[in-house]
Scaffold this motif. Structure first.
Motif, PDB file in Angstrom:
ATOM      1  N   GLY A  86      47.596  56.384  63.032  1.00 35.10           N
ATOM      2  CA  GLY A  86      46.623  55.861  63.976  1.00 35.10           C
ATOM      3  C   GLY A  86      45.172  56.068  63.606  1.00 35.10           C
ATOM      4  N   THR A  87      44.888  56.638  62.433  1.00 31.75           N
ATOM      5  CA  THR A  87      43.512  56.874  62.005  1.00 31.75           C
ATOM      6  C   THR A  87      43.264  56.189  60.673  1.00 31.75           C
ATOM      7  N   ALA A  88      42.183  55.415  60.580  1.00 32.70           N
ATOM      8  CA  ALA A  88      41.851  54.736  59.323  1.00 32.70           C
ATOM      9  C   ALA A  88      41.519  55.764  58.254  1.00 32.70           C
ATOM     10  N   ARG A  89      42.238  55.693  57.136  1.00 32.25           N
ATOM     11  CA  ARG A  89      42.038  56.619  56.024  1.00 32.25           C
ATOM     12  C   ARG A  89      41.475  55.938  54.783  1.00 32.25           C
ATOM     13  N   ALA A  90      41.432  54.615  54.784  1.00 37.72           N
ATOM     14  CA  ALA A  90      40.858  53.877  53.659  1.00 37.72           C
ATOM     15  C   ALA A  90      40.426  52.515  54.164  1.00 37.72           C
ATOM     16  N   ALA A  91      39.426  51.933  53.513  1.00 37.13           N
ATOM     17  CA  ALA A  91      38.927  50.622  53.918  1.00 37.13           C
ATOM     18  C   ALA A  91      38.257  49.948  52.738  1.00 37.13           C
ATOM     19  N   GLY A  92      38.124  48.637  52.847  1.00 38.01           N
ATOM     20  CA  GLY A  92      37.477  47.863  51.797  1.00 38.01           C
ATOM     21  C   GLY A  92      37.226  46.456  52.280  1.00 38.01           C
ATOM     22  N   ALA A  93      36.952  45.554  51.339  1.00 36.51           N
ATOM     23  CA  ALA A  93      36.681  44.162  51.681  1.00 36.51           C
ATOM     24  C   ALA A  93      36.996  43.306  50.465  1.00 36.51           C
ATOM     25  N   PHE A  94      37.244  42.041  50.717  1.00 34.54           N
ATOM     26  CA  PHE A  94      37.486  41.079  49.633  1.00 34.54           C
ATOM     27  C   PHE A  94      37.174  39.688  50.147  1.00 34.54           C
ATOM     28  N   THR A  95      37.028  38.750  49.207  1.00 35.38           N
ATOM     29  CA  THR A  95      36.807  37.347  49.547  1.00 35.38           C
ATOM     30  C   THR A  95      37.898  36.511  48.905  1.00 35.38           C
ATOM     31  N   THR A  96      38.571  35.695  49.707  1.00 35.64           N
ATOM     32  CA  THR A  96      39.608  34.825  49.166  1.00 35.64           C
ATOM     33  C   THR A  96      38.977  33.703  48.345  1.00 35.64           C
ATOM     34  N   PRO A  97      39.620  33.302  47.256  1.00 33.60           N
ATOM     35  CA  PRO A  97      39.060  32.219  46.435  1.00 33.60           C
ATOM     36  C   PRO A  97      39.089  30.891  47.168  1.00 33.60           C
ATOM     37  N   ALA A  98      38.182  30.018  46.767  1.00 33.50           N
ATOM     38  CA  ALA A  98      38.077  28.694  47.379  1.00 33.50           C
ATOM     39  C   ALA A  98      38.390  27.628  46.339  1.00 33.50           C
ATOM     40  N   PRO A  99      38.994  26.492  46.756  1.00 33.21           N
ATOM     41  CA  PRO A  99      39.278  25.411  45.807  1.00 33.21           C
ATOM     42  C   PRO A  99      38.057  24.593  45.423  1.00 33.21           C
ATOM     43  N   ASP A 100      36.904  24.933  45.953  1.00 32.13           N
ATOM     44  CA  ASP A 100      35.661  24.208  45.707  1.00 32.13           C
ATOM     45  C   ASP A 100      34.993  24.745  44.436  1.00 32.13           C
ATOM     46  N   PRO A 101      34.843  23.941  43.389  1.00 31.01           N
ATOM     47  CA  PRO A 101      34.235  24.432  42.147  1.00 31.01           C
ATOM     48  C   PRO A 101      32.760  24.783  42.278  1.00 31.01           C
ATOM     49  N   SER A 102      32.133  24.375  43.372  1.00 34.80           N
ATOM     50  CA  SER A 102      30.730  24.730  43.562  1.00 34.80           C
ATOM     51  C   SER A 102      30.558  26.156  44.076  1.00 34.80           C
ATOM     52  N   ARG A 103      31.660  26.783  44.509  1.00 33.90           N
ATOM     53  CA  ARG A 103      31.591  28.164  44.970  1.00 33.90           C
ATOM     54  C   ARG A 103      31.550  29.095  43.761  1.00 33.90           C
ATOM     55  N   PRO A 104      30.528  29.935  43.631  1.00 32.04           N
ATOM     56  CA  PRO A 104      30.447  30.825  42.460  1.00 32.04           C
ATOM     57  C   PRO A 104      31.530  31.899  42.483  1.00 32.04           C
ATOM     58  N   VAL A 105      31.900  32.358  41.307  1.00 33.99           N
ATOM     59  CA  VAL A 105      32.889  33.423  41.131  1.00 33.99           C
ATOM     60  C   VAL A 105      32.276  34.476  40.221  1.00 33.99           C
ATOM     61  N   ARG A 106      32.423  35.742  40.613  1.00 34.06           N
ATOM     62  CA  ARG A 106      31.911  36.853  39.813  1.00 34.06           C
ATOM     63  C   ARG A 106      33.104  37.613  39.225  1.00 34.06           C
ATOM     64  N   LEU A 107      33.190  37.587  37.904  1.00 40.40           N
ATOM     65  CA  LEU A 107      34.285  38.211  37.177  1.00 40.40           C
ATOM     66  C   LEU A 107      33.734  39.359  36.340  1.00 40.40           C
ATOM     67  N   ALA A 108      34.325  40.546  36.457  1.00 37.33           N
ATOM     68  CA  ALA A 108      33.920  41.699  35.649  1.00 37.33           C
ATOM     69  C   ALA A 108      34.978  41.981  34.594  1.00 37.33           C
ATOM     70  N   VAL A 109      34.522  42.416  33.426  1.00 41.47           N
ATOM     71  CA  VAL A 109      35.418  42.650  32.288  1.00 41.47           C
ATOM     72  C   VAL A 109      35.144  44.034  31.702  1.00 41.47           C
ATOM     73  N   ILE A 110      36.223  44.809  31.500  1.00 42.69           N
ATOM     74  CA  ILE A 110      36.121  46.073  30.770  1.00 42.69           C
ATOM     75  C   ILE A 110      37.323  46.184  29.843  1.00 42.69           C
ATOM     76  N   ALA A 111      37.214  47.076  28.877  1.00 38.22           N
ATOM     77  CA  ALA A 111      38.336  47.379  27.981  1.00 38.22           C
ATOM     78  C   ALA A 111      38.110  48.757  27.390  1.00 38.22           C
ATOM     79  N   ASP A 112      39.186  49.369  26.908  1.00 41.39           N
ATOM     80  CA  ASP A 112      39.100  50.656  26.215  1.00 41.39           C
ATOM     81  C   ASP A 112      38.359  51.684  27.076  1.00 41.39           C
ATOM     82  N   TYR A 113      38.790  51.785  28.333  1.00 44.19           N
ATOM     83  CA  TYR A 113      38.076  52.612  29.297  1.00 44.19           C
ATOM     84  C   TYR A 113      38.839  53.846  29.747  1.00 44.19           C
ATOM     85  N   GLY A 114      40.141  53.905  29.521  1.00 46.02           N
ATOM     86  CA  GLY A 114      40.989  54.851  30.229  1.00 46.02           C
ATOM     87  C   GLY A 114      40.989  56.268  29.715  1.00 46.02           C
TER      88      GLY A 114
END
Length: 343
Positions: A94-122
């Protein structure tokens, strides 16, 4: 009189205990041993995954800006609206222990998308944490890794230290789609990593985010990966296409004609522990092996002459718009070190 004094003392002790528990003790410990983290975000659905101490039930709800609430079943949220921002909360007892947010993708190509890339990080070290913090600050819609997610191996006992703790803030707000690297496949193998992120045994799969397609090829873009890429890149409905592979593509590789025919926007790779931007066989290439592992000085080439080489930790932010793609390399101190716009 003695009894009254004793009762008064006990009442005082009880009041101190109550005050301590209510006002001074602070919140209870985190019941989650991993996550919750966003496994995937689709146009009308999203899925979170976690591990929790004991068998405590977890309730997850998401809410849009209009106040509409959606409850998850088994961590999966359905009936979402495309192109909509949602906040979510995960509650235990009954108590919130974690929270966040997200945006669902849209089929409209005019909507911008922000993609982040990493490698060799672990590595779980300071540099990996610094990259994870600056990546989270850029608030991507999704992130991909180009392999070597855990050093020296991807044994299950190492994943929380090397992957889930550093990237926790990122993964509460964006799904991280994992590419498999050389170190991930060292004994005991990549099974624990693949199970945590639903990666098939081959390491090859497709991520669709609105009109953006990301083809994950695993360790190398050779052999069966070429045939997989050819099939995947024929899928219709995408205006931008990216290929993610651990080892950089080199001049003369058999996959280059496939990439050119599909008009792939860029290949995103790791393996070489520095940032490099180059063009190979008419295809734009980015090497981003800068996620936290010990850096490689120039001398071991990723193939072809690099237009830009930076020996520093950081991540690549890819801003996809309708008429252009902007690639920005951000170092572990949050500074822009390279930026190029592709029409």
């Amino acid at each position: 009189a003695l009894a009254a004094l004793l009762a008064l003392a006990l009442a005082g002790v009880a009041a101190v205990i109550v005050y301590w528990r209510l006002y001074l003790l602070g919140p209870a410990g985190d019941p989650f041993t991993r996550g919750p983290y966003l496994l995937r975000v689709e146009d009308t659905a999203a899925e979170l995954r976690w591990t929790v101490r004991g068998d405590a039930p977890v309730e997850v709800v998401a809410r849009d800006a209009a106040g509409r609430t959606v409850a998850a079943r088994g961590g999966r949220l359905t009936g979402l609206t495309p192109g909509t921002r949602y906040t979510w909360a995960a509650s235990v007892a009954g108590t919130a222990r974690a929270a966040g947010a997200f945006t669902t993708p849209a089929p409209d190509p005019s909507r911008p998308v922000r993609l982040a890339v990493i490698a060799d990080y672990g590595t779980g070290g300071d540099a990996a944490w610094a990259v994870a913090r600056t990546l989270a600050a850029d608030a991507p819609d999704l992130a991909v890794t180009a392999g070597d997610n855990s050093y020296l191996t991807a044994a299950g006992i190492l994943l929380d230290r090397n992957v889930f703790r550093p990237l926790a803030e990122v993964m509460r707000h964006a799904p991280v789609h994992v590419g498999v690297g050389d170190h991930d496949r060292l004994p005991p193998g990549d099974g624990a990593l693949r199970a945590a992120f639903d990666v098939p045994p081959s390491g090859r799969y497709v991520v669709a985010h609105g009109t953006v397609q990301i083809v994950m090829l695993g360790v190398s873009a050779t052999g069966p990966a070429v045939a997989f890429a050819r099939r995947a890149l024929r899928q219709p409905g995408f205006t931008r296409r990216f290929v993610v592979v651990h080892r950089p593509v080199r001049a003369g590789d058999a996959i280059l004609p496939v990439l050119r025919a599909a008009r792939v926007d860029a290949v995103l790779a790791g393996h070489v522990h520095r940032y490099e931007r180059r063009t190979v066989g008419g295809v734009r290439m980015f090497t981003v092996g800068t996620g936290g592992a010990r850096l490689h000085r120039p001398g071991s080439s990723a193939g072809g002459d690099a237009e830009v080489t930076i020996v520093d930790h950081g991540h690549l932010l890819v801003h996809v718009a309708r008429t252009r793609v902007v690639y920005t390399f951000v170092d572990a101190r949050g500074r822009t070190r390279d930026r190029v716009t592709a029409p």
